[in-house]
Design a protein around this motif. Structure first.
Motif, mmCIF file in Angstrom:
data_model
loop_
_atom_site.group_PDB
_atom_site.id
_atom_site.type_symbol
_atom_site.label_atom_id
_atom_site.label_comp_id
_atom_site.label_asym_id
_atom_site.label_seq_id
_atom_site.Cartn_x
_atom_site.Cartn_y
_atom_site.Cartn_z
ATOM 1 N N TYR A 1 -3.015 7.968 -14.732
ATOM 2 C CA TYR A 1 -4.398 7.973 -15.176
ATOM 3 C C TYR A 1 -5.292 7.637 -13.983
ATOM 4 N N PRO A 2 -6.552 8.038 -14.014
ATOM 5 C CA PRO A 2 -7.423 7.786 -12.854
ATOM 6 C C PRO A 2 -7.499 6.314 -12.459
ATOM 7 N N TRP A 3 -7.514 5.414 -13.430
ATOM 8 C CA TRP A 3 -7.642 3.995 -13.081
ATOM 9 C C TRP A 3 -6.395 3.464 -12.385
ATOM 10 N N TYR A 4 -5.252 4.146 -12.513
ATOM 11 C CA TYR A 4 -4.088 3.748 -11.726
ATOM 12 C C TYR A 4 -4.356 3.956 -10.233
ATOM 13 N N VAL A 5 -5.065 5.034 -9.899
ATOM 14 C CA VAL A 5 -5.341 5.356 -8.499
ATOM 15 C C VAL A 5 -6.240 4.298 -7.859
ATOM 16 N N ALA A 6 -7.033 3.602 -8.675
ATOM 17 C CA ALA A 6 -7.909 2.554 -8.137
ATOM 18 C C ALA A 6 -7.122 1.442 -7.447
ATOM 19 N N TRP A 7 -5.834 1.295 -7.764
ATOM 20 C CA TRP A 7 -5.014 0.272 -7.108
ATOM 21 C C TRP A 7 -4.857 0.530 -5.609
ATOM 22 N N LEU A 8 -5.065 1.750 -5.161
ATOM 23 C CA LEU A 8 -4.942 2.056 -3.736
ATOM 24 C C LEU A 8 -6.125 1.558 -2.918
ATOM 25 N N VAL A 9 -7.286 1.417 -3.551
ATOM 26 C CA VAL A 9 -8.524 1.246 -2.793
ATOM 27 C C VAL A 9 -8.552 -0.033 -1.957
ATOM 28 N N GLY B 1 0.805 -1.204 0.000
ATOM 29 C CA GLY B 1 0.000 0.000 0.000
ATOM 30 C C GLY B 1 0.844 1.261 0.000
ATOM 31 N N LEU B 2 1.887 1.297 0.818
ATOM 32 C CA LEU B 2 2.777 2.458 0.864
ATOM 33 C C LEU B 2 3.503 2.642 -0.463
ATOM 34 N N LEU B 3 3.921 1.532 -1.064
ATOM 35 C CA LEU B 3 4.670 1.619 -2.323
ATOM 36 C C LEU B 3 3.785 2.105 -3.465
ATOM 37 N N PHE B 4 2.553 1.636 -3.511
ATOM 38 C CA PHE B 4 1.646 2.120 -4.552
ATOM 39 C C PHE B 4 1.406 3.617 -4.398
ATOM 40 N N ALA B 5 1.232 4.071 -3.157
ATOM 41 C CA ALA B 5 1.011 5.500 -2.925
ATOM 42 C C ALA B 5 2.233 6.307 -3.364
ATOM 43 N N LEU B 6 3.428 5.853 -3.010
ATOM 44 C CA LEU B 6 4.640 6.572 -3.394
ATOM 45 C C LEU B 6 4.838 6.549 -4.906
ATOM 46 N N ALA B 7 4.591 5.392 -5.529
ATOM 47 C CA ALA B 7 4.751 5.293 -6.979
ATOM 48 C C ALA B 7 3.808 6.247 -7.702
#
Length: 645
Positions: free
Chosen positions: A363-371, A349-355
């Motif tokens: 793109y917006p759908w990349y942000v969906a990986w955080l959910v 989760g931390l790595l996805f946020a930092l990346a």
């Protein structure tokens, strides 16, 4: 109906209203016309449903709700998705490329070999071909994604068939999150954070992005990992990598940790098998396997956050900054892998946020990986980011007006600035948060310290218990942790104000001590604490330093246990919920510690052990306490006063 049932009933009614209102907004969104052309209407309706979503998230995180609310949240989320499934994918044209790659494979052609505008593929063109962007570039999607495109073309060569596959993956991800929350001992109602998230619903139901397939295998891998199936977890993460590469952020964990290395060979095997399938044939096939991914990584930039700030203020070429951003993410991944107090899901989760913060392309759908991670680690910054990410769709009105692929200048500042401010606030509020929970009951004569009767009368035992509570509370306050009381009430003592008028408390829930421990840990982890230690009130002479040592041990181990001399334990602490640790334990018997050790082995958890200490349960224990207080007159002032009154 008691007070707790009344609160639950009120919460269910509120969630029912929020469900109905959200459904109405999704219906309005469906009828608002093509979203790309009606951007103002789309953003307004998205904002409305997102506010309703935040209200629902607040309820499931702060209010007691029945266990079935999690299932209801999944059902409602599925209905929201089906409502807008028929909406055409106007916000993104990726689905047209998916359909094309599937058609190419159905014709027996390797999708990595040709770009869509290659004359060799001219015979495959259909009206949907016009919707493909960058027709001069070969595909960038990895093998499992290609297999899904092929399956969609086999089922029915249409956008709807492609979207249906990724909608199914999205729904399965919600179900897996439900079971993973259950394993963690968290409220399954938290699955609403994923199931109702408007960004997830738009990107996976309307736009039909393949990212849902990558998320499915990522979450499945975490579920396998939690079940101590490390090989299976590695293979599932490998499949996730073959769908959208995101699981690659777990590679440092798998390379650098002892547990992670059990998963690594299976991750590598899955990846090699996937790429190998599409490389069978002439040697030239191997040269095309990455498609246009290198061009994508080298040249694409859009909606960047911190990367764009660095690009403006550092006199470095874009390529060097991209390399620096990648090195920072890898370096942070290595640092996290070297820390034993952050579980793999927390690391990811931390790595996805930092990346996302450092990426030149978001793109917006990349942000969906955080959910999915927000279900386990709720964050106002993360939730805000998922709501603000859709502002990047304001590129479409400018593009359609001939202003190029550019955003209004204020968009990145709002999209990234608001989450950044919230993240700083959360970090300062939560960093190092630790809770010490004291299990306490009402001092009712005949209801506490009954094994001391005789020699004490029930009234004397209750008075002594009150003194124990006062001394334990004083020692807890010296630990440096935030103190809570898990309270078992009685009509004459509905709250623990008789012992601690200014200490927050919650009521114990459950039939057995194990159930009450599971609830207490879940309650405090829900509050955002990172380390939680529980103690009882039977050891008034327990040194405060022992509590400090317990929290220090949780920096390196998953749990800490303070064994008592009667075969149980006087202290237990965790870094995350572990309900399996407290199930099938013969409480109040000498078999508590052996059963706990077996549970630790079964769960694959590493524990730190503190020095043993004596509980005061029997007359002999009481005499030992008297002797201890004679040797150390500074200990337990309240208990001393009561014993020698």
């Amino acid at each position: 109906m008691d007070g707790l049932d009344t609160v639950k009933s009120s919460g269910v009614k509120t969630l029912s209203v929020l469900t109905a209102l959200s459904g109405a907004v999704w219906l309005a969104a469906l009828g608002s016309g093509p979203w790309r052309r009606e951007m103002t209407a789309f953003l307004g309706l998205f904002a409305a449903v997102f506010v309703l979503y935040l209200a629902a998230v607040h309820f499931v995180l702060t209010k007691p709700v029945p266990p079935w609310v999690g299932v209801a949240a999944l059902v409602a989320g599925a209905l929201f998705r089906l409502t807008i499934f028929i909406a055409p994918p106007t916000l993104s044209d990726d689905a047209y490329r998916y359909l094309w790659d599937g058609r190419v494979q159905a014709a027996g052609i390797n999708p990595y070999r040709h770009a869509p505008d290659d004359p060799a593929l001219a015979g495959l063109r259909t009206p949907e071909w016009d919707g493909i962007n960058h027709k001069n570039l070969r595909t960038i999607y990895p093998p499992l994604a290609q297999a899904a495109f092929r399956l969609g073309a086999w089922l029915r060569p249409s956008l709807e068939a492609q979207k249906a596959l990724f909608l199914l993956a999205d729904l399965l991800t919600g179900i897996l999150l439900f079971f993973l929350l259950q394993r963690w001992g968290l409220s399954t109602a938290r699955v609403l954070i994923y199931a109702w998230n408007p960004l997830v619903i738009v990107e996976f139901s309307s736009s039909g992005h393949v990212d849902s397939l990558g998320l499915l295998f990522l979450v499945a891998g975490f579920l396998a990992w939690d079940a101590q199936k490390s090989r299976r977890a590695g293979a599932l993460w490998g499949l996730g990598f073959l769908a959208k590469l995101g699981s690659g952020l777990l590679l440092p964990f798998m390379v650098l940790t002892r547990k992670g290395r059990r998963a690594l060979p299976w991750f590598l095997f899955a990846v090699a098998a996937g790429y190998g399938f599409y490389a069978m044939g002439p040697l030239e096939e191997w040269l095309h396997l990455t498609g246009s991914l290198p061009v994508y990584a080298r040249d694409w930039t859009f909606n960047a956050g911190l990367y764009d700030v660095l690009l403006r203020f550092l006199p470095w070429p874009a390529g060097a900054l991209k390399g620096l951003a990648a090195l920072v993410v890898v370096g942070f991944a290595v640092l996290l892998a070297c820390r034993e107090d952050v579980p793999p899901m927390g690391q990811a989760g931390l790595l996805f946020a930092l990346a996302l913060a450092l990426s030149p392309l978001v793109y917006p759908w990349y942000v969906a990986w955080l959910v999915p991670f927000l279900c386990f680690y709720p964050s106002s910054a993360g939730l805000a980011f998922t709501g603000l990410a859709v502002l990047s769709y304001l590129v479409w009105p400018r593009f359609d007006a001939g202003l190029g692929w550019t955003l209004p200048g204020w968009v990145p500042w709002v999209e990234y600035g608001v989450p950044a401010v919230l993240a700083i606030y959360e970090f300062r509020r939560r960093a190092g948060r630790k809770a010490l929970v004291i299990f306490m009951k009402a001092p009712v004569p005949g209801g506490c310290k009954t094994r001391l009767c005789p020699p004490l009368s029930p009234e004397e035992a209750a008075a002594l218990y009150r003194a124990f509570c006062q001394d334990v509370l004083a020692g807890a306050r010296r630990s440096g942790a935030e103190v809570w009381i898990a309270y078992q009430s009685a009509p004459d003592f509905p709250t623990p104000a008789w012992a601690a008028p200014n200490v927050p408390f919650f009521l114990q829930q459950g039939d057995s001590l194990g159930d009450r421990l599971i609830h207490s840990f879940g309650f405090l982890f829900d509050k955002g604490y990172r380390r939680v230690v529980t103690i009882g009130t039977d050891a008034p002479s327990l040194p405060s330093m022992r509590l400090v040592e317990a929290f220090a041990a949780l920096r390196k181990k998953e749990t800490v246990i303070g064994p008592s001399e009667d075969g149980g334990y006087y202290l237990v602490g965790l870094r995350r919920p572990a309900p399996g640790l407290f199930q099938d334990i013969p409480w109040s018997t000498p078999g508590v510690m052996p059963a706990t050790l077996r549970a630790l082995a079964r769960l694959g958890m590493e524990a730190a052990f503190l020095p043993a200490h004596r509980d005061v349960d029997t007359e002999n224990d009481l005499e030992s306490l008297r002797a201890e207080l004679r040797l150390f007159p500074e200990l337990c002032p309240a208990t001393r006063t009561r014993l020698w009154a």
